[in-house]
Scaffold this active site. Structure first.
Site, PDB file in Angstrom:
ATOM      1  N   ASP A  14     -10.340 -48.155 -58.315  1.00 60.09           N
ATOM      2  CA  ASP A  14      -9.555 -47.784 -57.150  1.00 60.09           C
ATOM      3  C   ASP A  14      -8.097 -47.692 -57.603  1.00 60.09           C
ATOM      4  O   ASP A  14      -7.735 -48.235 -58.654  1.00 60.09           O
ATOM      5  CB  ASP A  14      -9.732 -48.850 -56.064  1.00 60.09           C
ATOM      6  CG  ASP A  14      -8.834 -48.603 -54.869  1.00 60.09           C
ATOM      7  OD1 ASP A  14      -8.871 -47.491 -54.318  1.00 60.09           O
ATOM      8  OD2 ASP A  14      -8.078 -49.530 -54.505  1.00 60.09           O
ATOM      9  N   ASP A  16      -4.732 -47.494 -55.182  1.00 60.43           N
ATOM     10  CA  ASP A  16      -3.777 -48.264 -54.386  1.00 60.43           C
ATOM     11  C   ASP A  16      -4.287 -49.689 -54.164  1.00 60.43           C
ATOM     12  O   ASP A  16      -5.360 -49.901 -53.595  1.00 60.43           O
ATOM     13  CB  ASP A  16      -3.545 -47.599 -53.031  1.00 60.43           C
ATOM     14  CG  ASP A  16      -2.986 -46.185 -53.167  1.00 60.43           C
ATOM     15  OD1 ASP A  16      -1.795 -46.055 -53.465  1.00 60.43           O
ATOM     16  OD2 ASP A  16      -3.760 -45.221 -52.991  1.00 60.43           O
ATOM     17  N   ASP A 176     -10.361 -53.391 -54.444  1.00 59.88           N
ATOM     18  CA  ASP A 176      -9.756 -54.499 -53.710  1.00 59.88           C
ATOM     19  C   ASP A 176     -10.143 -54.543 -52.238  1.00 59.88           C
ATOM     20  O   ASP A 176      -9.716 -55.443 -51.519  1.00 59.88           O
ATOM     21  CB  ASP A 176      -8.226 -54.408 -53.811  1.00 59.88           C
ATOM     22  CG  ASP A 176      -7.671 -53.176 -53.099  1.00 59.88           C
ATOM     23  OD1 ASP A 176      -8.149 -52.049 -53.395  1.00 59.88           O
ATOM     24  OD2 ASP A 176      -6.790 -53.317 -52.247  1.00 59.88           O
TER      25      ASP A 176
END
Length: 234
Positions: A14, A16, A176
């Protein structure tokens, strides 16, 4: 000599909240959309969880956080204004998390293919990755416009790995948020969760396979998942 024990493995990241702490610039752009409409700014400290689901979701939820509503049908131009402003400020304060460069170099040296699977549009993702000096690390950057479905659909991770020339049966997702763990789970790919990112649920609820508290712990986590998957992958 570095042992290339990750040959044949692909690590999908991922962007961001996992590779880059990009919330300061995204929330700053959001606040520049809110201010001329008479809405209060959204504090960065309480809005990090809004990041990672795409620009439209950030606008919708960001306006709600400010006690307002973005009516996309009535004000469609706001999305384009948001994108233009964000591009102009894409790396004012965004930085890779500590240890990212060294860890990516370490994974590559051990033979892993690296790619990005992000809900950020590909052109914006590539612009951010370039602005913070990470371009050389990735074979492919796959936003939702490069795949058939966006995270949390499993197709996003699977197709990002395939675009990188990898095998989803020998892949690890690093993220996240629930979009990352959900996509990995749907794709049958193990997931490492970054506790320092923009977690939108508790670490227990995110449901990753391993949680890391700093990027430097990732190589060991990948090794653990590789060893656990080895019998099934052969």
């Amino acid at each position: 000599m570095t042992v290339r024990d990750l040959e044949g493995w692909t690590i999908a990241f991922d962007l961001d909240g996992t590779l880059v702490d990009s919330a300061p610039d995204l929330i700053a752009t959001l606040n520049r959309m809110l201010a001329p409409r008479g809405h209060p700014p959204v504090p960065l400290s309480s809005a990090r969880h809004l990041v990672g689901h795409g620009a439209r979701a950030l606008l919708r939820h960001g306006f709600a956080e400010a006690g307002a509503v973005w009516d996309e049908a009535a004000e469609p131009e706001l999305f384009d204004h948001f994108i233009d402003d964000y591009v102009a400020h894409i790396a004012d304060d965004s930085r890779p998390f500590e240890g990212v460069v060294e860890t990516l170099d370490g994974l590559s040296a051990r033979g892993a293919l690296l790619c990005v699977a992000t809900n950020k549009r590909t052109d914006l993702a590539e612009a951010l990755i370039g602005a913070v000096g990470l371009t050389r690390h990735f074979v492919v950057v796959a936003g939702p416009d490069r795949v058939s479905a966006r995270k949390p659909d499993g197709a996003h991770v699977r197709e990002a790995v395939l675009l990188a020339g990898g095998d989803p049966a020998r892949a690890v997702m690093v993220g996240d948020a629930t979009t990352d763990t959900g996509s990995a789970r749907a794709a049958g790919v193990p997931c490492v969760v970054a506790s320092f990112g923009y977690n939108d649920a508790s670490l227990e609820a995110l449901g990753g396979d391993i949680v890391i508290d700093c990027f430097a712990d990732l190589i060991a986590a990948v090794g653990t998942l590789q060893r656990a998957a080895a019998p099934a992958a052969i």
